[in-house]
Scaffold this active site. Structure first.
Site, PDB file in Angstrom:
ATOM      1  N   ASP A   1       1.979  34.337  46.100  1.00 24.33           N
ATOM      2  CA  ASP A   1       2.847  35.510  45.962  1.00 24.33           C
ATOM      3  C   ASP A   1       2.029  36.789  45.773  1.00 24.33           C
ATOM      4  OD1 ASP A   1       4.627  37.523  44.647  1.00 24.33           O
ATOM      5  OD2 ASP A   1       6.076  35.895  44.760  1.00 24.33           O
TER       6      ASP A   1
ATOM      7  N   HIS B   1       4.804  31.427  38.267  1.00 30.62           N
ATOM      8  CA  HIS B   1       5.444  32.718  37.935  1.00 30.62           C
ATOM      9  C   HIS B   1       6.945  32.621  38.105  1.00 30.62           C
ATOM     10  CE1 HIS B   1       6.264  34.159  42.155  1.00 30.62           C
ATOM     11  NE2 HIS B   1       5.402  33.206  42.403  1.00 30.62           N
TER      12      HIS B   1
ATOM     13  N   ARG C   1       2.657  39.502  44.472  1.00 31.18           N
ATOM     14  CA  ARG C   1       2.824  40.243  43.202  1.00 31.18           C
ATOM     15  C   ARG C   1       2.037  39.634  42.060  1.00 31.18           C
ATOM     16  NH1 ARG C   1       9.068  39.250  43.110  1.00 31.18           N
ATOM     17  NH2 ARG C   1       8.180  37.226  43.634  1.00 31.18           N
TER      18      ARG C   1
END
Ligand code: CO
Length: 208
Positions: free
Chosen positions: A43, A97, A45
């Site tokens: 990911d 996450h 982010r």
């Protein structure tokens, strides 16, 4: 991000580093001796280094969709072998996450083609912990818990490898399970209690 700005950014970064230490890259080129192996999600982010305040040389990094450690994944197994046996890292971090698209996809019934076998690893995590997960009425809370349990199971998968078991006995290598909260930016240590979760099953995976 504008693709055309990357090389310009790189020049700025190089001069910043050289401004701090003219020998910065000379020293970096001498070799690596990272203390940690970080296994996280791809990911965009969830930046491995930036959120930990790590700099080049600090962490050996492996990332894939939903931070999975599959025993048939030659890439993940090679990374663990190299990091543990040759780089002699003392810590392995598996970091998931909240808001993980891979975990979310595994909670749905959709056929996702080539992603199916990969995401099935997460469905297996769900199956192992189905009693706990199915008892959570709120879907968002259940989703978050699956993210955590997925990290826990991937930590157990790390522990199943002979390299990690040997390094644990020889030098006390530790395996950490963390979750990054995208909404707050905070890292959460799940403080996995291996004595409890491996009770009665440790010997199944024990390798001399
Ligand atoms: Co993810």
């Amino acid at each position: 991000m504008d693709i055309n700005i990357i090389f310009k950014n790189n020049e700025t970064w190089v001069s910043e580093k050289l401004g701090l230490d003219p020998d910065y890259f000379k020293k970096l080129a001498e070799g690596q001796k990272p203390e940690v192996l970080y296994i996280g999600c791809s990911d965009s982010r969830v930046t491995a280094e930036e959120m930990m305040g790590a700099t080049p040389g600090d962490a050996f990094v492996h990332r894939n969709i939903a931070n999975l450690v599959s025993n048939l994944d030659l890439s993940a197994m090679s990374v663990i072998n190299y990091a543990v046996v040759y780089l002699e890292v003392n810590h392995i971090i598996v970091c998931g996450h909240y808001g993980c698209g891979g975990v979310k996809a595994a909670m749905q019934s959709k056929d996702l083609g080539i992603l199916n076998p990969w995401l099935r690893n997460i469905r297996d995590v769900y199956r192992i912990h189905r009693n706990e997960l199915n008892a959570i009425p709120d879907e968002e809370v259940r989703y978050k818990r699956l993210v955590e349990l997925n990290v826990q199971e991937q930590c157990v998968n790390v522990i199943k490898t002979s390299d990690v078991q040997l390094a644990y006995r020889k030098r006390g290598l530790t395996v950490h399970g963390w979750v990054f909260d995208v909404q707050t930016g905070k890292l959460i240590d799940l403080k996995i209690d291996y004595d409890t979760i491996l009770k009665g099953i440790r010997e199944i995976y024990h390798l001399d």
